[in-house]
Design an enzyme around this catalytic site. Sequence first.
Site, PDB file in Angstrom:
ATOM      1  N   SER A  59       0.793  -1.226   0.000  1.00 53.07           N
ATOM      2  CA  SER A  59       0.000   0.000   0.000  1.00 53.07           C
ATOM      3  C   SER A  59       0.829   1.282   0.000  1.00 53.07           C
ATOM      4  CB  SER A  59      -0.958   0.027   1.195  1.00 53.07           C
ATOM      5  OG  SER A  59      -0.239   0.179   2.392  1.00 53.07           O
ATOM      6  N   LYS A  97       0.941   4.935   6.803  1.00 51.88           N
ATOM      7  CA  LYS A  97       0.299   5.683   5.710  1.00 51.88           C
ATOM      8  C   LYS A  97       0.774   7.130   5.733  1.00 51.88           C
ATOM      9  CE  LYS A  97      -2.490   2.151   4.947  1.00 51.88           C
ATOM     10  NZ  LYS A  97      -2.210   1.205   3.913  1.00 51.88           N
TER      11      LYS A  97
END
Length: 193
Positions: A59, A97
């Site tokens: 990701s 993230k």
Amino acid sequence: MPALMANIRPSQGHTDPREDKKTLILTVLILVALSVSILFVINWQLKKNLNIHTISGTSMVPTLTEKDMVIVKKRTPVQRYDIVAFSVAKEEGMFVKRVIGLPGDSMFVRNGRMVLNIGEQGDFETTSSFQLSPTVAEEFQTLNKIPEDVYFVIGDHVEVSKDSRTFGFVQQKAIEGTVQFRLPVVRLAKSEK
């Protein structure tokens, strides 16, 4: 005849070998205890201020790849575009993230899309738009600003990332810290026969 008295002086530089051995053992023990204490303090300080995580998944590609190790500095102020390590309620493990939305940023949701103002406060000249999951879109529907103490985060590989678009805002208290360094994994080439 007068008796001769001999003065016997201890010879200079000669000591009892047993005393030398005791002194050496005591010195070594003190040095070992001091070294262990110093290592304990350094380890405690590192654990208090830093943590290391191994990246799992894709990701954050291309910034971070599978099995990269990252050093996370704890208790640092979070700024836009920082990469943060955090936990999410009802999800296993840690997430890594990029922060896109900060507390107080203007935003609105229309037709399941969030439009986030990342420019001057309230002008909406510089925006980012994100398709939200139905649950998150409903949760964000009434908001016109990102609430205090929460952040909107997204993975760099947006097509595969599970992030704020699917689980909502990240609480400030859930953020462990910011990623400071990436330690790339060493991939050894396999020899072909």
